[in-house]
Design a protein around this motif. Structure first.
Motif, PDB file in Angstrom:
ATOM      1  N   GLN A 120       0.820  -1.198   0.000  1.00  0.00           N
ATOM      2  CA  GLN A 120       0.000   0.000   0.000  1.00  0.00           C
ATOM      3  C   GLN A 120       0.860   1.258   0.000  1.00  0.00           C
ATOM      4  OE1 GLN A 120      -3.439   0.032  -0.241  1.00  0.00           O
ATOM      5  NE2 GLN A 120      -3.075   2.234  -0.599  1.00  0.00           N
ATOM      6  N   GLN A 121       1.900   1.251   0.806  1.00  0.00           N
ATOM      7  CA  GLN A 121       2.799   2.392   0.864  1.00  0.00           C
ATOM      8  C   GLN A 121       3.509   2.590  -0.466  1.00  0.00           C
ATOM      9  OE1 GLN A 121       3.157   4.605   3.403  1.00  0.00           O
ATOM     10  NE2 GLN A 121       4.454   5.752   1.982  1.00  0.00           N
ATOM     11  N   GLN A 122       3.859   1.485  -1.100  1.00  0.00           N
ATOM     12  CA  GLN A 122       4.513   1.540  -2.406  1.00  0.00           C
ATOM     13  C   GLN A 122       3.585   2.194  -3.440  1.00  0.00           C
ATOM     14  OE1 GLN A 122       5.495  -2.273  -4.182  1.00  0.00           O
ATOM     15  NE2 GLN A 122       7.591  -1.560  -4.561  1.00  0.00           N
ATOM     16  N   LEU A 123       2.310   1.790  -3.443  1.00  0.00           N
ATOM     17  CA  LEU A 123       1.339   2.362  -4.378  1.00  0.00           C
ATOM     18  C   LEU A 123       1.089   3.839  -4.081  1.00  0.00           C
ATOM     19  CD1 LEU A 123      -1.236  -0.576  -4.509  1.00  0.00           C
ATOM     20  CD2 LEU A 123       0.413   0.077  -6.283  1.00  0.00           C
ATOM     21  N   ASP A 124       0.961   4.168  -2.785  1.00  0.00           N
ATOM     22  CA  ASP A 124       0.755   5.567  -2.401  1.00  0.00           C
ATOM     23  C   ASP A 124       1.936   6.423  -2.835  1.00  0.00           C
ATOM     24  OD1 ASP A 124      -1.644   4.862  -1.302  1.00  0.00           O
ATOM     25  OD2 ASP A 124      -0.924   4.848   0.780  1.00  0.00           O
ATOM     26  N   THR A 125       3.116   5.909  -2.680  1.00  0.00           N
ATOM     27  CA  THR A 125       4.327   6.648  -3.058  1.00  0.00           C
ATOM     28  C   THR A 125       4.350   6.891  -4.566  1.00  0.00           C
ATOM     29  OG1 THR A 125       5.568   5.718  -1.210  1.00  0.00           O
ATOM     30  CG2 THR A 125       6.835   6.586  -3.041  1.00  0.00           C
ATOM     31  N   ILE A 126       4.055   5.853  -5.319  1.00  0.00           N
ATOM     32  CA  ILE A 126       4.054   5.993  -6.778  1.00  0.00           C
ATOM     33  C   ILE A 126       3.041   7.051  -7.209  1.00  0.00           C
ATOM     34  CG2 ILE A 126       3.497   4.795  -8.943  1.00  0.00           C
ATOM     35  CD1 ILE A 126       4.610   2.243  -7.649  1.00  0.00           C
ATOM     36  N   LEU A 127       1.841   6.973  -6.632  1.00  0.00           N
ATOM     37  CA  LEU A 127       0.784   7.912  -7.001  1.00  0.00           C
ATOM     38  C   LEU A 127       1.138   9.340  -6.603  1.00  0.00           C
ATOM     39  CD1 LEU A 127      -2.058   8.325  -8.143  1.00  0.00           C
ATOM     40  CD2 LEU A 127      -2.965   7.849  -5.855  1.00  0.00           C
ATOM     41  N   THR A 128       1.596   9.504  -5.374  1.00  0.00           N
ATOM     42  CA  THR A 128       1.930  10.853  -4.890  1.00  0.00           C
ATOM     43  C   THR A 128       3.040  11.479  -5.717  1.00  0.00           C
ATOM     44  OG1 THR A 128       1.276  10.258  -2.635  1.00  0.00           O
ATOM     45  CG2 THR A 128       2.713  12.167  -2.876  1.00  0.00           C
ATOM     46  N   LEU A 129       4.102  10.738  -5.945  1.00  0.00           N
ATOM     47  CA  LEU A 129       5.237  11.283  -6.700  1.00  0.00           C
ATOM     48  C   LEU A 129       4.858  11.537  -8.157  1.00  0.00           C
ATOM     49  CD1 LEU A 129       8.215   9.204  -5.245  1.00  0.00           C
ATOM     50  CD2 LEU A 129       7.471  11.511  -4.630  1.00  0.00           C
ATOM     51  N   LYS A 130       3.972  10.696  -8.692  1.00  0.00           N
ATOM     52  CA  LYS A 130       3.515  10.905 -10.065  1.00  0.00           C
ATOM     53  C   LYS A 130       2.743  12.220 -10.163  1.00  0.00           C
ATOM     54  CE  LYS A 130       0.805   8.776 -13.749  1.00  0.00           C
ATOM     55  NZ  LYS A 130      -0.043   7.638 -14.147  1.00  0.00           N
ATOM     56  N   GLN A 131       1.894  12.486  -9.187  1.00  0.00           N
ATOM     57  CA  GLN A 131       1.138  13.730  -9.168  1.00  0.00           C
ATOM     58  C   GLN A 131       2.074  14.937  -9.060  1.00  0.00           C
ATOM     59  OE1 GLN A 131      -1.493  13.087  -5.872  1.00  0.00           O
ATOM     60  NE2 GLN A 131      -3.066  12.044  -7.109  1.00  0.00           N
ATOM     61  N   GLU A 132       3.073  14.809  -8.239  1.00  0.00           N
ATOM     62  CA  GLU A 132       4.039  15.901  -8.078  1.00  0.00           C
ATOM     63  C   GLU A 132       4.822  16.120  -9.367  1.00  0.00           C
ATOM     64  OE1 GLU A 132       4.496  18.000  -5.485  1.00  0.00           O
ATOM     65  OE2 GLU A 132       2.706  17.055  -4.633  1.00  0.00           O
ATOM     66  N   ARG A 133       5.221  15.065 -10.036  1.00  0.00           N
ATOM     67  CA  ARG A 133       5.963  15.212 -11.301  1.00  0.00           C
ATOM     68  C   ARG A 133       5.080  15.859 -12.372  1.00  0.00           C
ATOM     69  NH1 ARG A 133       8.024  10.089  -9.828  1.00  0.00           N
ATOM     70  NH2 ARG A 133       6.484   9.042 -11.175  1.00  0.00           N
ATOM     71  N   ASN A 134       3.808  15.451 -12.399  1.00  0.00           N
ATOM     72  CA  ASN A 134       2.886  16.052 -13.361  1.00  0.00           C
ATOM     73  C   ASN A 134       2.704  17.545 -13.083  1.00  0.00           C
ATOM     74  OD1 ASN A 134       2.463  13.658 -14.718  1.00  0.00           O
ATOM     75  ND2 ASN A 134       0.650  13.097 -13.508  1.00  0.00           N
ATOM     76  N   LEU A 175       7.605  26.748  -9.729  1.00  0.00           N
ATOM     77  CA  LEU A 175       8.307  25.546 -10.183  1.00  0.00           C
ATOM     78  C   LEU A 175       9.432  25.173  -9.212  1.00  0.00           C
ATOM     79  CD1 LEU A 175       8.856  23.342 -12.283  1.00  0.00           C
ATOM     80  CD2 LEU A 175      10.319  24.991 -13.510  1.00  0.00           C
ATOM     81  N   LYS A 176      10.148  26.223  -8.773  1.00  0.00           N
ATOM     82  CA  LYS A 176      11.247  25.971  -7.818  1.00  0.00           C
ATOM     83  C   LYS A 176      10.703  25.368  -6.515  1.00  0.00           C
ATOM     84  CE  LYS A 176      15.058  28.255  -5.443  1.00  0.00           C
ATOM     85  NZ  LYS A 176      15.744  29.545  -5.173  1.00  0.00           N
ATOM     86  N   GLU A 177       9.607  25.942  -6.021  1.00  0.00           N
ATOM     87  CA  GLU A 177       9.013  25.434  -4.780  1.00  0.00           C
ATOM     88  C   GLU A 177       8.463  24.012  -4.978  1.00  0.00           C
ATOM     89  OE1 GLU A 177       6.068  28.200  -3.586  1.00  0.00           O
ATOM     90  OE2 GLU A 177       7.495  29.743  -2.948  1.00  0.00           O
ATOM     91  N   LYS A 178       7.856  23.788  -6.140  1.00  0.00           N
ATOM     92  CA  LYS A 178       7.290  22.463  -6.412  1.00  0.00           C
ATOM     93  C   LYS A 178       8.383  21.399  -6.475  1.00  0.00           C
ATOM     94  CE  LYS A 178       3.556  21.775  -6.976  1.00  0.00           C
ATOM     95  NZ  LYS A 178       2.520  21.324  -6.014  1.00  0.00           N
ATOM     96  N   LYS A 179       9.538  21.759  -7.082  1.00  0.00           N
ATOM     97  CA  LYS A 179      10.661  20.817  -7.141  1.00  0.00           C
ATOM     98  C   LYS A 179      11.191  20.513  -5.738  1.00  0.00           C
ATOM     99  CE  LYS A 179      12.404  21.642 -11.833  1.00  0.00           C
ATOM    100  NZ  LYS A 179      13.527  22.156 -12.643  1.00  0.00           N
ATOM    101  N   GLU A 180      11.251  21.569  -4.925  1.00  0.00           N
ATOM    102  CA  GLU A 180      11.698  21.363  -3.543  1.00  0.00           C
ATOM    103  C   GLU A 180      10.696  20.468  -2.794  1.00  0.00           C
ATOM    104  OE1 GLU A 180      12.154  25.241  -1.947  1.00  0.00           O
ATOM    105  OE2 GLU A 180      14.110  25.618  -2.906  1.00  0.00           O
ATOM    106  N   ASP A 181       9.398  20.720  -3.007  1.00  0.00           N
ATOM    107  CA  ASP A 181       8.365  19.883  -2.373  1.00  0.00           C
ATOM    108  C   ASP A 181       8.484  18.438  -2.850  1.00  0.00           C
ATOM    109  OD1 ASP A 181       7.416  22.061  -1.044  1.00  0.00           O
ATOM    110  OD2 ASP A 181       5.690  22.404  -2.374  1.00  0.00           O
ATOM    111  N   TYR A 182       8.739  18.294  -4.123  1.00  0.00           N
ATOM    112  CA  TYR A 182       8.869  16.947  -4.688  1.00  0.00           C
ATOM    113  C   TYR A 182      10.042  16.206  -4.036  1.00  0.00           C
ATOM    114  CZ  TYR A 182       9.845  13.206  -8.009  1.00  0.00           C
ATOM    115  OH  TYR A 182      10.091  11.985  -8.585  1.00  0.00           O
ATOM    116  N   ARG A 187      11.798  12.030  -0.362  1.00  0.00           N
ATOM    117  CA  ARG A 187      12.550  11.537   0.798  1.00  0.00           C
ATOM    118  C   ARG A 187      11.606  10.951   1.854  1.00  0.00           C
ATOM    119  NH1 ARG A 187      15.597  16.330   0.108  1.00  0.00           N
ATOM    120  NH2 ARG A 187      14.616  17.276   1.955  1.00  0.00           N
ATOM    121  N   GLN A 188      10.462  11.635   2.057  1.00  0.00           N
ATOM    122  CA  GLN A 188       9.474  11.118   3.010  1.00  0.00           C
ATOM    123  C   GLN A 188       8.952   9.750   2.577  1.00  0.00           C
ATOM    124  OE1 GLN A 188       6.589  14.271   3.054  1.00  0.00           O
ATOM    125  NE2 GLN A 188       7.461  15.234   4.908  1.00  0.00           N
ATOM    126  N   ALA A 189       8.672   9.630   1.312  1.00  0.00           N
ATOM    127  CA  ALA A 189       8.167   8.354   0.788  1.00  0.00           C
ATOM    128  C   ALA A 189       9.207   7.259   0.939  1.00  0.00           C
ATOM    129  CB  ALA A 189       7.768   8.522  -0.674  1.00  0.00           C
TER     130      ALA A 189
END
Length: 414
Positions: A120-134, A175-182, A187-189
């Motif tokens: 579940q954590q693996q799926l959540d991580t993939i989804l969250t990071l995908k949203q951030e990259r988008n 964009l700079k802030e979003k990259k930092e958030d990503y 790292r959290q994931a």
């Protein structure tokens, strides 16, 4: 009447006379028992029973890591008969493994839950990071789109151009802030994945250790020898149904039969006579023909209360100087501890000694008469007493008092 009949009559009369004479003089009070004064070796012994045990034995223990998994009570489910001869690797017994089996089942359930959380954590991580990259890509597209528009607006009023520049600057800042958030969310994931993955690994390792522990519940011999049951704190032998613990893990032992001793207990009276180094003759109830030389190796200074009684007993250990293939731990021993020995002394049975007004005397045969002689006594055991003065070797003394001798005077020692 012929000679034959006369002979028969005479024989009958003689038999009658002898029978009457025998019965008339054989009453208990007229039968006098005598013995001779003998010279020999006087022995004073303390005789106590004990139990044979090995001074060196290897314990056969149950599971040695059970306490780590909070298993404190383990019941012996099976155990080979005492006295079984085993070789290294042979089966000894089995401990009830129901508790450890329960913990293994529980650990498997925990593992399934941990693996589910990991997935579940693996799926959540993939989804969250995908949203951030988008979101980052959207910002990049917005910047590129506004930059193109800025190029086309070179002929636009300055205010319009400045408005586009501000918009681009805002998108670049976002964009700079979003990259930092990503980066932070990544790292959290990763940290959560490591945490959940560590839990999975920890449970897997726990299962491996529990399975290894489970194997220890079937016990095998670590050496060659003869299986002997051990005793618990109450002195009872451990057997099938007995509970062992991490603090008393032994369920049996392999004694060294070449190093044996007799463990016994003496009362308060006899313990004063027993000293370390005294010689002992050790017998065995199971083999009356066997007698082994021994020596006292340890005498307790403090007594113990006999179970169910207030009697104080002192432990005495006796080392066996010899070995015998028939002797086994747990056999009952008869220990004759030699506490005193005197050679070339005169001795008579205790029954031959009488006393009056603190004077010890004996009835001594003197020709056809009997004398009452005072004697000076030495040490005595349960059978004989040493005569220091008053008698000679081979003097005949009486073991019971002759009739009508009570008032006869005693010949005193000079």
């Amino acid at each position: 009447m012929n000679k034959k009949k006369i002979a028969l009559i005479i024989s009958g009369i003689v038999i009658l006379i002898l029978t009457y004479s025998f019965f008339s003089s054989s009453s208990d009070e007229d039968v006098l028992l005598t013995t001779k004064v003998l010279k020999g070796t006087y022995l004073n012994e303390v005789v106590i029973s004990g139990e044979a045990q090995s001074t060196s034995s290897k314990e056969i223990n149950g599971p040695n890591n059970a306490r780590r998994f909070n298993i404190y009570q383990m019941k012996i489910q099976d155990l080979v008969p005492e006295g079984t001869i085993v070789k290294k690797g042979d089966y000894i017994g089995k401990i009830d493994a129901s508790e450890v089996n329960g913990k293994i089942n529980e650990a498997h359930l925990n593992l399934e839950k941990a693996e589910s959380r990991y997935t579940q954590q693996q799926l959540d991580t993939i989804l969250t990071l995908k949203q951030e990259r988008n979101a980052i890509k959207d910002l990049q597209f917005n910047i590129e789109e506004n930059q193109l528009e800025l190029k086309r607006s070179i002929y636009e009023p300055p205010a319009t151009i400045r408005q586009l520049e501000i918009k681009i600057e805002k998108f670049e800042r976002d964009l700079k802030e979003k990259k930092e958030d990503y980066s932070i969310k990544k790292r959290q994931a990763n940290a959560k994945m490591i945490e959940v993955g560590t839990e999975v690994s920890k449970i897997k390792k726990q299962i491996e250790e529990l399975v290894d522990l489970q194997k220890q519940f079937t016990v095998y011999s670590e050496d060659d020898g003869m299986v002997t049951y051990v005793k618990d704190w109450g002195g009872n032998k451990k057997k099938v149904g007995t509970t062992i613990s991490p603090w008393e893990p032994a369920m049996a032992s392999l004694p060294d039969l070449t190093k044996m001793e007799s463990k016994t207990y003496s009362n308060e009276v006899d313990i004063r006579k027993i000293k370390k180094g005294l010689k002992v003759k050790v017998g065995f109830d199971a083999f009356p023909e066997i007698e082994i030389n021994g020596v006292v190796t340890e005498v307790a200074n403090v007594g113990e209360n006999k179970k169910g009684s207030d009697i104080k007993l002192f432990q005495v250990l006796i080392k066996l100087n010899e070995t015998n293939k028939n002797i086994r731990p747990g056999m009952t021993t008869s220990n004759r501890i030699l506490t005193h020995q005197e050679d070339n002394v005169l001795m008579v049975p205790l029954e031959a000694i009488f006393s009056k007004d603190s004077i010890s005397y004996t009835y001594v045969k003197s020709g056809y008469s009997i004398e009452k002689k005072q004697v000076e006594l030495g040490l005595a055991n349960n059978e004989v007493v040493i005569i220091k003065k008053g008698l000679k070797e081979n003097d005949v003394v009486y073991l019971n008092a002759p009739a009508d001798m009570e008032e006869k005077s005693i010949t005193l020692l000079k």
